[in-house]
Design a protein around this motif. Structure first.
Motif, PDB file in Angstrom:
ATOM      1  N   GLY A  28      37.658  49.785  64.628  1.00 27.72           N
ATOM      2  CA  GLY A  28      36.401  50.046  65.299  1.00 27.72           C
ATOM      3  C   GLY A  28      36.566  50.521  66.723  1.00 27.72           C
ATOM      4  N   TRP A  29      37.696  50.321  67.319  1.00 27.22           N
ATOM      5  CA  TRP A  29      37.967  50.834  68.662  1.00 27.22           C
ATOM      6  C   TRP A  29      38.473  52.261  68.522  1.00 27.22           C
ATOM      7  CZ3 TRP A  29      37.843  51.619  73.582  1.00 27.22           C
ATOM      8  CH2 TRP A  29      38.904  52.195  74.261  1.00 27.22           C
ATOM      9  N   SER A  30      37.877  53.165  69.261  1.00 24.29           N
ATOM     10  CA  SER A  30      38.321  54.558  69.183  1.00 24.29           C
ATOM     11  C   SER A  30      38.058  55.264  70.497  1.00 24.29           C
ATOM     12  CB  SER A  30      37.584  55.289  68.058  1.00 24.29           C
ATOM     13  OG  SER A  30      36.196  55.361  68.355  1.00 24.29           O
ATOM     14  N   TRP A  31      38.767  56.367  70.669  1.00 22.88           N
ATOM     15  CA  TRP A  31      38.481  57.253  71.787  1.00 22.88           C
ATOM     16  C   TRP A  31      38.890  58.663  71.420  1.00 22.88           C
ATOM     17  CZ3 TRP A  31      42.448  59.894  74.293  1.00 22.88           C
ATOM     18  CH2 TRP A  31      43.750  59.399  74.129  1.00 22.88           C
ATOM     19  N   SER A  32      38.239  59.615  72.051  1.00 22.41           N
ATOM     20  CA  SER A  32      38.595  61.018  71.865  1.00 22.41           C
ATOM     21  C   SER A  32      38.273  61.765  73.145  1.00 22.41           C
ATOM     22  CB  SER A  32      37.825  61.634  70.684  1.00 22.41           C
ATOM     23  OG  SER A  32      36.440  61.654  70.956  1.00 22.41           O
ATOM     24  N   THR A  33      38.933  62.899  73.332  1.00 30.19           N
ATOM     25  CA  THR A  33      38.651  63.736  74.491  1.00 30.19           C
ATOM     26  C   THR A  33      38.122  65.080  74.026  1.00 30.19           C
ATOM     27  OG1 THR A  33      40.940  64.526  74.542  1.00 30.19           O
ATOM     28  CG2 THR A  33      40.395  62.671  75.973  1.00 30.19           C
ATOM     29  N   GLU A  34      37.228  65.610  74.818  1.00 25.64           N
ATOM     30  CA  GLU A  34      36.689  66.938  74.553  1.00 25.64           C
ATOM     31  C   GLU A  34      36.695  67.723  75.855  1.00 25.64           C
ATOM     32  OE1 GLU A  34      32.735  69.184  72.794  1.00 25.64           O
ATOM     33  OE2 GLU A  34      32.651  67.039  73.176  1.00 25.64           O
ATOM     34  N   PRO A  35      37.592  68.699  75.980  1.00 20.87           N
ATOM     35  CA  PRO A  35      37.621  69.528  77.188  1.00 20.87           C
ATOM     36  C   PRO A  35      36.550  70.616  77.117  1.00 20.87           C
ATOM     37  CG  PRO A  35      39.477  70.045  75.768  1.00 20.87           C
ATOM     38  CD  PRO A  35      38.700  68.963  75.090  1.00 20.87           C
ATOM     39  N   LEU A  36      35.823  70.775  78.195  1.00 16.14           N
ATOM     40  CA  LEU A  36      34.773  71.788  78.276  1.00 16.14           C
ATOM     41  C   LEU A  36      35.093  72.713  79.445  1.00 16.14           C
ATOM     42  CD1 LEU A  36      31.767  69.326  77.884  1.00 16.14           C
ATOM     43  CD2 LEU A  36      32.804  70.735  76.094  1.00 16.14           C
TER      44      LEU A  36
END
Length: 148
Positions: A28-36
């Motif tokens: 249930g722990w998550s992370w993601s990155t999105e470069p803009l």
């Protein structure tokens, strides 16, 4: 792909890069990155999800540090999918604002769920880093500030 373990590779600047929780931490722990990309540099959105507690705080630290290592123009930490955040996690998020500023990186939080927002207000008042209701508002405001 970024990883929470020892050596993480930088986020791919073409799309979302998911973080992988270590096997010994709760699901249930998550992370993601999105470069803009923008004219003035990259805005990186770091999306967090699930519970932030003492078991995964080291992973949160790694995600924040790895993201700042890439020296984005601005970092927006999206907390909309966070269901719980213990006070030390909030302290880490607040302390990261100082680190980002020292690196010349703008820093903001977005999407704070109501219970977390209440704790932030009680503990820090106006001294907490800049917050936005949604990530979309954060990104559009940051972009608008750079066009002035």
């Amino acid at each position: 792909m970024a990883s929470h373990a020892a050596a993480a590779t930088p986020a791919d600047t073409t799309g979302v890069t998911p973080g992988q929780p270590a096997n010994d931490h709760p699901a249930g722990w998550s992370w993601s990155t999105e470069p803009l990309p923008t004219r003035h540099g990259i805005i990186v959105v770091l999306r967090l999800g699930g519970e932030i507690d003492m078991l995964n705080q080291p992973e949160l630290q790694t995600a924040l540090t790895d993201t700042l290592t890439g020296r984005p123009h601005h970092l927006v930490v999206d907390l909309a999918a966070v269901t719980f955040c213990w006070v030390q996690g909030l302290v880490l998020l607040a302390d990261t604002a100082e680190i980002a500023t020292g690196n010349g990186t703008g820093y903001a939080l977005s999407g704070l769920p109501a219970p977390i927002r209440r704790h932030v207000t009680l503990l820090w008042g106006d001294a907490f880093p800049t917050t936005y209701r949604t990530t979309a508002i954060a990104v559009s405001t940051i972009r608008a500030d750079h066009t002035r």
